[in-house]
Design an enzyme around this catalytic site. Structure first.
Site, PDB file in Angstrom:
ATOM      1  NE  ARG A   1     -16.017  30.812  29.648  1.00 58.30           N
ATOM      2  CZ  ARG A   1     -14.694  30.660  29.588  1.00 58.30           C
ATOM      3  NH1 ARG A   1     -14.087  29.774  30.365  1.00 58.30           N
ATOM      4  NH2 ARG A   1     -13.973  31.404  28.769  1.00 58.30           N
ATOM      5  CG  HIS A   2     -16.278  27.170  26.078  1.00 63.05           C
ATOM      6  ND1 HIS A   2     -16.763  28.406  25.757  1.00 63.05           N
ATOM      7  CD2 HIS A   2     -15.038  27.354  26.601  1.00 63.05           C
ATOM      8  CE1 HIS A   2     -15.844  29.312  26.053  1.00 63.05           C
ATOM      9  NE2 HIS A   2     -14.790  28.707  26.561  1.00 63.05           N
TER      10      HIS A   2
ATOM     11  CG  HIS B   1     -15.043  29.388  22.736  1.00 65.56           C
ATOM     12  ND1 HIS B   1     -15.185  30.737  22.993  1.00 65.56           N
ATOM     13  CD2 HIS B   1     -13.882  29.019  23.341  1.00 65.56           C
ATOM     14  CE1 HIS B   1     -14.168  31.152  23.732  1.00 65.56           C
ATOM     15  NE2 HIS B   1     -13.357  30.140  23.942  1.00 65.56           N
TER      16      HIS B   1
ATOM     17  CG  ASP C   1     -21.973  23.702  -4.655  1.00 66.01           C
ATOM     18  OD1 ASP C   1     -20.763  23.994  -4.509  1.00 66.01           O
ATOM     19  OD2 ASP C   1     -22.861  24.570  -4.749  1.00 66.01           O
ATOM     20  CG  HIS C   2     -21.718  23.545  -9.363  1.00 61.66           C
ATOM     21  ND1 HIS C   2     -22.848  23.294  -8.608  1.00 61.66           N
ATOM     22  CD2 HIS C   2     -21.859  24.809  -9.841  1.00 61.66           C
ATOM     23  CE1 HIS C   2     -23.639  24.356  -8.648  1.00 61.66           C
ATOM     24  NE2 HIS C   2     -23.055  25.289  -9.379  1.00 61.66           N
TER      25      HIS C   2
ATOM     26  CB  CYS D   1     -21.238  25.630  -1.653  1.00 61.39           C
ATOM     27  SG  CYS D   1     -21.779  26.823  -0.425  1.00 61.39           S
ATOM     28  N   GLY D   2     -19.914  27.706  -3.209  1.00 57.08           N
ATOM     29  CA  GLY D   2     -19.369  28.966  -3.690  1.00 57.08           C
ATOM     30  C   GLY D   2     -19.071  29.932  -2.557  1.00 57.08           C
ATOM     31  CB  THR D   3     -21.147  31.821  -0.338  1.00 54.43           C
ATOM     32  OG1 THR D   3     -22.240  30.906  -0.119  1.00 54.43           O
ATOM     33  CG2 THR D   3     -21.435  32.685  -1.546  1.00 54.43           C
ATOM     34  N   GLY D   4     -19.965  28.996   0.860  1.00 55.63           N
ATOM     35  CA  GLY D   4     -19.966  28.242   2.120  1.00 55.63           C
ATOM     36  C   GLY D   4     -21.277  28.387   2.872  1.00 55.63           C
ATOM     37  CB  ILE D   5     -23.909  30.989   2.755  1.00 60.21           C
ATOM     38  CG1 ILE D   5     -22.942  32.121   3.110  1.00 60.21           C
ATOM     39  CG2 ILE D   5     -25.259  31.233   3.426  1.00 60.21           C
ATOM     40  CD1 ILE D   5     -23.310  33.475   2.486  1.00 60.21           C
ATOM     41  N   GLY D   6     -24.589  28.155   1.730  1.00 62.96           N
ATOM     42  CA  GLY D   6     -25.619  27.153   1.446  1.00 62.96           C
ATOM     43  C   GLY D   6     -25.336  25.827   2.126  1.00 62.96           C
TER      44      GLY D   6
HETATM   45  C1  RB5 Z   1     -23.914  27.744  -6.766  1.00 65.88           C
HETATM   46  O1  RB5 Z   1     -23.993  28.634  -7.810  1.00 65.88           O
HETATM   47  C2  RB5 Z   1     -23.899  28.497  -5.443  1.00 65.88           C
HETATM   48  O2  RB5 Z   1     -25.150  29.053  -5.211  1.00 65.88           O
HETATM   49  C3  RB5 Z   1     -23.486  27.590  -4.303  1.00 65.88           C
HETATM   50  O3  RB5 Z   1     -22.238  27.058  -4.569  1.00 65.88           O
HETATM   51  C4  RB5 Z   1     -23.389  28.245  -2.940  1.00 65.88           C
HETATM   52  O4  RB5 Z   1     -22.615  29.399  -2.991  1.00 65.88           O
HETATM   53  C5  RB5 Z   1     -24.650  28.421  -2.221  1.00 65.88           C
HETATM   54  O5  RB5 Z   1     -24.688  28.891  -1.078  1.00 65.88           O
END
Ligand code: RB5
Length: 151
Positions: free
Chosen positions: A132-133, A98, A8-9, A65-70
């Site tokens: 096993r993995h 693994h 994303d941006h 993304c910003g955190t990689g989480i989304g």
């Molecule tokens: C965008 O502002 C931000 O929410 C996105 O890049 C990401 O970090 C979401 O997990």
């Protein structure tokens, strides 16, 4: 090896560093976007890369993304995807060895470009260890199939 890449941006600048590294290393890759700093929704781009990997058009994916989480949460909704959010090289290597992770997720606001490129290299150079993995990865697939049938 063919690599699907997307962001994303919030991850587009990190993606640009990774694309440069992939080009220098002669990897085959395709960038599914986004291509500018304009605000977009991360699930749209995570889905494009994840579907390309799940279909078998690409061997591995890298999403930012910003955190990689989304992007990691979104990609993991696509059947067959095992997306690993890694901000260190050990986790990146282990995610392949693994967990047979097929997508690496990274956060631009979490790691600098130098470390990110090392993480990418660790991910791409590692191989699934099997044994096993493989049994455990098969159990992940069984969970996915169980809930797909219920839908
Ligand atoms: C965008 O502002 C931000 O929410 C996105 O890049 C990401 O970090 C979401 O997990």
């Amino acid at each position: 090896m063919k690599i699907a890449i997307a962001s994303d941006h919030g991850g587009v600048n990190l993606k640009r560093h990774i694309l440069k590294f992939l080009a220098e290393q002669n990897y085959h890759f395709y960038d599914f976007g986004t291509f500018s700093d304009e605000s977009v929704d991360y699930p749209d781009f995570a889905e494009l890369a994840a579907e390309a990997v799940a279909k078998g058009d690409y061997d591995l994916g890298i999403i930012c993304c910003g955190t990689g989480i989304g992007v990691s949460i979104a990609a993991n909704k696509v059947p067959g995807i095992r997306a690993a959010l890694c901000h260190d090289t050990f986790s990146a290597r282990m995610s392949r060895e693994h967990n047979d992770a097929n997508i690496l997720a990274l956060g631009e606001r979490v790691v600098g470009p130098g470390l990110a490129v090392d993480i990418v290299a660790a991910f791409l150079q590692a191989e699934h260890a099997g044994g096993r993995h493989a049994r455990r990865v098969a159990k992940i697939k069984a969970i996915e199939e169980k809930y797909a049938k219920q839908g």
